[in-house]
Scaffold this motif. Structure first.
Motif, mmCIF file in Angstrom:
data_model
loop_
_atom_site.group_PDB
_atom_site.id
_atom_site.type_symbol
_atom_site.label_atom_id
_atom_site.label_comp_id
_atom_site.label_asym_id
_atom_site.label_seq_id
_atom_site.Cartn_x
_atom_site.Cartn_y
_atom_site.Cartn_z
ATOM 1 N N THR A 20 -36.080 -30.856 0.815
ATOM 2 C CA THR A 20 -36.470 -30.682 2.062
ATOM 3 C C THR A 20 -35.879 -29.540 2.746
ATOM 4 O O THR A 20 -36.442 -28.831 3.553
ATOM 5 C CB THR A 20 -35.951 -31.719 3.033
ATOM 6 O OG1 THR A 20 -34.609 -31.909 3.036
ATOM 7 C CG2 THR A 20 -36.460 -33.062 2.605
ATOM 8 N N HIS A 67 -42.357 -32.552 10.196
ATOM 9 C CA HIS A 67 -43.021 -33.891 10.207
ATOM 10 C C HIS A 67 -42.830 -34.463 8.721
ATOM 11 O O HIS A 67 -42.143 -35.512 8.259
ATOM 12 C CB HIS A 67 -44.329 -33.851 10.314
ATOM 13 C CG HIS A 67 -45.074 -35.266 10.250
ATOM 14 N ND1 HIS A 67 -45.626 -35.640 9.298
ATOM 15 C CD2 HIS A 67 -45.026 -36.322 11.113
ATOM 16 C CE1 HIS A 67 -46.274 -36.811 9.364
ATOM 17 N NE2 HIS A 67 -45.894 -37.347 10.710
ATOM 18 N N TRP A 68 -43.155 -33.315 7.758
ATOM 19 C CA TRP A 68 -43.059 -33.721 6.041
ATOM 20 C C TRP A 68 -41.532 -34.253 5.835
ATOM 21 O O TRP A 68 -41.159 -34.882 5.124
ATOM 22 C CB TRP A 68 -43.619 -32.640 5.351
ATOM 23 C CG TRP A 68 -43.315 -32.682 3.895
ATOM 24 C CD1 TRP A 68 -43.840 -33.859 3.016
ATOM 25 C CD2 TRP A 68 -42.476 -32.082 3.170
ATOM 26 N NE1 TRP A 68 -43.380 -33.380 1.889
ATOM 27 C CE2 TRP A 68 -42.392 -32.410 1.723
ATOM 28 C CE3 TRP A 68 -41.288 -30.976 3.530
ATOM 29 C CZ2 TRP A 68 -41.565 -31.855 1.011
ATOM 30 C CZ3 TRP A 68 -40.636 -30.290 2.759
ATOM 31 C CH2 TRP A 68 -40.735 -30.764 1.468
ATOM 32 N N MET A 70 -39.139 -35.038 7.880
ATOM 33 C CA MET A 70 -38.503 -36.327 8.399
ATOM 34 C C MET A 70 -39.137 -37.432 7.970
ATOM 35 O O MET A 70 -38.402 -38.579 7.765
ATOM 36 C CB MET A 70 -38.923 -36.349 9.977
ATOM 37 C CG MET A 70 -38.222 -37.425 10.810
ATOM 38 S SD MET A 70 -36.457 -37.056 10.684
ATOM 39 C CE MET A 70 -36.102 -37.588 12.202
ATOM 40 N N ASN A 71 -40.417 -37.632 7.428
ATOM 41 C CA ASN A 71 -40.981 -38.765 6.687
ATOM 42 C C ASN A 71 -40.148 -38.748 5.209
ATOM 43 O O ASN A 71 -39.828 -39.834 4.798
ATOM 44 C CB ASN A 71 -42.318 -38.397 6.145
ATOM 45 C CG ASN A 71 -43.045 -38.625 7.247
ATOM 46 O OD1 ASN A 71 -43.008 -39.445 8.048
ATOM 47 N ND2 ASN A 71 -44.416 -37.994 7.379
ATOM 48 N N GLY A 72 -39.782 -37.664 4.703
ATOM 49 C CA GLY A 72 -38.969 -37.939 3.501
ATOM 50 C C GLY A 72 -37.719 -38.364 3.585
ATOM 51 O O GLY A 72 -37.335 -39.336 2.781
ATOM 52 N N SER A 74 -36.664 -40.274 6.383
ATOM 53 C CA SER A 74 -36.917 -41.743 6.798
ATOM 54 C C SER A 74 -37.182 -42.429 5.716
ATOM 55 O O SER A 74 -36.725 -43.785 5.753
ATOM 56 C CB SER A 74 -37.872 -41.700 7.851
ATOM 57 O OG SER A 74 -37.744 -40.927 9.111
ATOM 58 N N GLU A 75 -38.191 -42.321 4.827
ATOM 59 C CA GLU A 75 -38.339 -42.997 3.746
ATOM 60 C C GLU A 75 -37.266 -43.367 2.911
ATOM 61 O O GLU A 75 -36.936 -44.430 2.363
ATOM 62 C CB GLU A 75 -39.332 -42.567 2.663
ATOM 63 C CG GLU A 75 -40.734 -42.464 3.348
ATOM 64 C CD GLU A 75 -41.834 -41.660 2.276
ATOM 65 O OE1 GLU A 75 -41.537 -41.324 1.602
ATOM 66 O OE2 GLU A 75 -42.905 -41.558 2.881
#
Length: 89
Positions: A20, A67-68, A70-72, A74-75
């Motif tokens: 990230t 966004h990418w 934060m998705n990583g 969060s997952e």
């Protein structure tokens, strides 16, 4: 929870951190290199000249890639919390 579980979680977390943060760091590196080459060619030795373009480019890359990123994260956190019962044994 065994040492193998801790090692797996740690290696996954470190890989996620590297994955990230690397796009933003690469943008900063490339912008700094371009500005340094420009300063060398034009013989401008102003130290603050690299600061503002780097901040702007890093901010834009965070807006585009946020966004990418934060998705990583969060997952990863969802997977940690979903396996919480396994970790406390």
């Amino acid at each position: 929870m065994t040492i193998d579980d801790i090692t797996a979680i740690s290696s996954t977390a470190l890989y996620l951190i590297i994955k990230t943060s690397s796009p933003v760091l690469l943008v900063s590196l490339i912008v700094g290199l371009i500005i340094s080459i420009f300063q060398t060619v034009t013989s401008i030795q102003e130290q603050t000249l690299t600061f503002v373009p780097k901040i702007i480019c890093v901010f834009l890359s965070l807006m585009i890639l946020g966004h990418w990123m934060m998705n990583g994260m969060s997952e990863f956190m969802v997977s940690l919390w979903s396996d919480f019962s396994v970790y406390i044994r």
